[in-house]
Design a protein around this motif. Structure first.
Motif, PDB file in Angstrom:
ATOM      1  N   HIS A  88       2.170  70.884  -4.133  1.00 53.27           N
ATOM      2  CA  HIS A  88       3.260  71.526  -3.403  1.00 53.27           C
ATOM      3  C   HIS A  88       3.163  71.131  -1.931  1.00 53.27           C
ATOM      4  N   PHE A  89       4.207  70.546  -1.391  1.00 50.50           N
ATOM      5  CA  PHE A  89       4.261  70.211   0.037  1.00 50.50           C
ATOM      6  C   PHE A  89       4.909  71.372   0.775  1.00 50.50           C
ATOM      7  N   VAL A  90       4.167  71.937   1.737  1.00 55.00           N
ATOM      8  CA  VAL A  90       4.595  73.159   2.415  1.00 55.00           C
ATOM      9  C   VAL A  90       4.594  72.939   3.923  1.00 55.00           C
ATOM     10  N   ASP A 110      -3.578  70.947  -4.666  1.00 54.60           N
ATOM     11  CA  ASP A 110      -2.553  71.872  -5.142  1.00 54.60           C
ATOM     12  C   ASP A 110      -1.486  72.089  -4.077  1.00 54.60           C
ATOM     13  N   VAL A 111      -1.899  72.075  -2.810  1.00 53.67           N
ATOM     14  CA  VAL A 111      -0.971  72.229  -1.695  1.00 53.67           C
ATOM     15  C   VAL A 111      -1.307  71.238  -0.601  1.00 53.67           C
ATOM     16  N   ALA A 112      -0.293  70.530  -0.110  1.00 61.81           N
ATOM     17  CA  ALA A 112      -0.413  69.718   1.102  1.00 61.81           C
ATOM     18  C   ALA A 112       0.257  70.508   2.207  1.00 61.81           C
ATOM     19  N   LEU A 113      -0.533  71.009   3.146  1.00 59.72           N
ATOM     20  CA  LEU A 113      -0.070  71.959   4.148  1.00 59.72           C
ATOM     21  C   LEU A 113      -0.160  71.351   5.542  1.00 59.72           C
ATOM     22  N   ILE A 114       0.927  71.387   6.294  1.00 61.14           N
ATOM     23  CA  ILE A 114       0.897  70.816   7.637  1.00 61.14           C
ATOM     24  C   ILE A 114       0.109  71.724   8.583  1.00 61.14           C
ATOM     25  N   SER A 115      -0.481  71.121   9.603  1.00 60.45           N
ATOM     26  CA  SER A 115      -1.216  71.897  10.599  1.00 60.45           C
ATOM     27  C   SER A 115      -0.273  72.657  11.509  1.00 60.45           C
ATOM     28  N   ARG A 116       0.820  71.994  11.917  1.00 61.47           N
ATOM     29  CA  ARG A 116       1.823  72.601  12.796  1.00 61.47           C
ATOM     30  C   ARG A 116       3.081  71.742  12.783  1.00 61.47           C
ATOM     31  N   HIS A 155     -10.126  79.472  -1.278  1.00 59.80           N
ATOM     32  CA  HIS A 155      -9.637  78.137  -1.591  1.00 59.80           C
ATOM     33  C   HIS A 155     -10.562  77.050  -1.055  1.00 59.80           C
ATOM     34  N   GLU A 156     -10.483  75.902  -1.685  1.00 65.14           N
ATOM     35  CA  GLU A 156     -11.174  74.701  -1.193  1.00 65.14           C
ATOM     36  C   GLU A 156     -10.262  74.020  -0.188  1.00 65.14           C
ATOM     37  N   VAL A 157     -10.705  73.895   1.035  1.00 63.82           N
ATOM     38  CA  VAL A 157      -9.874  73.330   2.102  1.00 63.82           C
ATOM     39  C   VAL A 157     -10.409  71.968   2.502  1.00 63.82           C
ATOM     40  N   GLU A 158      -9.540  70.974   2.425  1.00 60.64           N
ATOM     41  CA  GLU A 158      -9.877  69.621   2.853  1.00 60.64           C
ATOM     42  C   GLU A 158      -9.014  69.269   4.056  1.00 60.64           C
ATOM     43  N   MET A 198      -8.223  82.697  -8.008  1.00 63.64           N
ATOM     44  CA  MET A 198      -8.387  81.345  -8.545  1.00 63.64           C
ATOM     45  C   MET A 198      -8.426  80.335  -7.383  1.00 63.64           C
ATOM     46  N   LYS A 199      -9.500  79.560  -7.320  1.00 61.43           N
ATOM     47  CA  LYS A 199      -9.652  78.601  -6.230  1.00 61.43           C
ATOM     48  C   LYS A 199      -8.648  77.451  -6.368  1.00 61.43           C
ATOM     49  N   LYS A 200      -7.991  77.128  -5.265  1.00 61.70           N
ATOM     50  CA  LYS A 200      -7.052  76.019  -5.218  1.00 61.70           C
ATOM     51  C   LYS A 200      -7.468  75.049  -4.121  1.00 61.70           C
ATOM     52  N   HIS A 201      -7.056  73.802  -4.294  1.00 58.62           N
ATOM     53  CA  HIS A 201      -7.381  72.736  -3.350  1.00 58.62           C
ATOM     54  C   HIS A 201      -6.228  72.600  -2.352  1.00 58.62           C
ATOM     55  N   ILE A 202      -6.509  72.820  -1.073  1.00 58.94           N
ATOM     56  CA  ILE A 202      -5.492  72.741  -0.025  1.00 58.94           C
ATOM     57  C   ILE A 202      -5.852  71.610   0.929  1.00 58.94           C
ATOM     58  N   TYR A 203      -4.923  70.690   1.099  1.00 59.69           N
ATOM     59  CA  TYR A 203      -5.125  69.529   1.966  1.00 59.69           C
ATOM     60  C   TYR A 203      -4.330  69.742   3.247  1.00 59.69           C
ATOM     61  N   ILE A 204      -4.996  69.736   4.379  1.00 62.76           N
ATOM     62  CA  ILE A 204      -4.362  69.973   5.674  1.00 62.76           C
ATOM     63  C   ILE A 204      -4.224  68.656   6.437  1.00 62.76           C
ATOM     64  N   TYR A 205      -3.015  68.362   6.883  1.00 60.96           N
ATOM     65  CA  TYR A 205      -2.760  67.116   7.610  1.00 60.96           C
ATOM     66  C   TYR A 205      -1.761  67.385   8.727  1.00 60.96           C
ATOM     67  N   SER A 206      -1.598  66.432   9.623  1.00 63.69           N
ATOM     68  CA  SER A 206      -0.771  66.609  10.824  1.00 63.69           C
ATOM     69  C   SER A 206       0.260  65.489  10.931  1.00 63.69           C
TER      70      SER A 206
END
Length: 306
Positions: A99-101, A67-73, A32-35, A1-9
């Motif tokens: 979800h903030f991860v 769906d997920v806000a994911l940090i770069s590092r 997944h859809e990666v933004e 299932m495709k989810k939207h993942i937002y990558i930020y720093s």
């Protein structure tokens, strides 16, 4: 299932661009859809952009609807902007399903968010150190991340190490305890500030990287003397990695630290949680209620569907 993942720093600048590209590619390969945030690769001194830039990036992550806000590092940078983080916006986003991860420096945001709003965030991978691993990310880490996306993650089990006092617990358990913690150095840096959660009766998990045992013990001593540790139901130690012992230590090591800490407390001190700056790590819901059960050398932490 495709989810939207937002990558930020929100913390340190991304120096390993190859790992970043591998991480983005891997997430796309998983379907997944990666933004990627417009400032994810910005650099200002050691930071991923100046303070204004990183605060704005956090706001965009909260507004992304992902769906997920994911940090770069991780790195360093969040403690200096804790007074400017849009906690209400993040809490609203979490209620809306984001979800903030993150890991490492992200501990500062997670604990401040818990203190300010009570919202649950996730201790887990970052893009570079997790999904950007070469040649491939760890299977267990990816499975745990996928379980989070599918709403299937219910808990984590692990084996306690032999030979220390934790394996003398024949059977023990607690229920409905608040799970909190993260990177030890970052957590200790928040003591005495408005961003330190005053959790009582919780399960405190800790990990760190590049901190030799005596410095780990020094930070644990600060938590001990401040009364934080005694107020918990259990202390769970994750992975402490990438440090060097010296001849001056003369046998003083992490096992020494664990044994000493256990002798100072009347609550269980459990080791070997698969979490930290290591490839194999579970995802942990910071701020959620968990049950923790120990039978012999087997430990199980359960939180059900969140």
């Amino acid at each position: 299932m495709k989810k939207h993942i937002y990558i930020y720093s929100p913390s340190g600048a991304v120096r390993d661009k190859a790992a970043f590209r591998r991480g983005v590619k891997r997430l796309k390969t998983l379907g997944h859809e990666v933004e990627v945030d417009s400032d994810a690769l910005r650099s200002h001194m050691r930071f991923a952009g100046d303070d204004d830039t990183r605060v704005a990036a956090i706001q965009r992550a909260a507004d992304s609807g992902a769906d997920v806000a994911l940090i770069s590092r991780g790195g360093y940078g969040l403690t200096r902007i804790l007074d400017r983080i849009p906690y209400k916006a993040i809490s609203k986003a979490i209620k809306g399903g984001t979800h903030f991860v993150g890991i490492s420096d992200f501990t500062a945001l997670q604990l401040a968010l818990l203190k300010k709003t009570g919202a649950v965030s996730w201790a887990g991978p970052a893009v570079c150190e997790g999904f950007g691993a070469d040649p491939l990310p760890d299977d267990i880490m990816e499975d745990c991340f996928q379980d989070l996306l599918l709403g299937q993650g219910e808990g984590a089990g692990w084996r306690l190490p032999a030979g220390n006092r934790s394996d003398q617990i024949a059977e023990w358990g607690c229920s409905s305890a608040t799970l909190w913690g993260g990177n030890l150095a970052v957590l200790v840096s928040l003591l005495g500030t408005p961003y330190f959660p005053e959790v009582k009766g919780g399960v405190l998990f800790l990990e760190d990287v590049a901190e030799p045992p005596y410095r780990v013990e020094r930070m644990l001593t600060q938590l001990l003397h401040s009364g934080v540790l005694a107020r918990q139901k259990a202390i769970v130690l994750g992975q402490f990695t990438e440090y060097k012992l010296t001849p001056h230590d003369k046998g003083f090591n992490l096992r020494t630290v664990t044994q000493w800490l256990t002798s100072q407390l009347r609550i269980p001190v459990l080791s070997n949680l698969p979490f930290g700056h290591v490839p194999t790590k579970v995802l942990l819901p910071v701020g959620a209620k968990v049950d923790l059960v120990v039978q012999g050398r087997d430990a199980l932490m359960a939180w059900g569907h969140i």
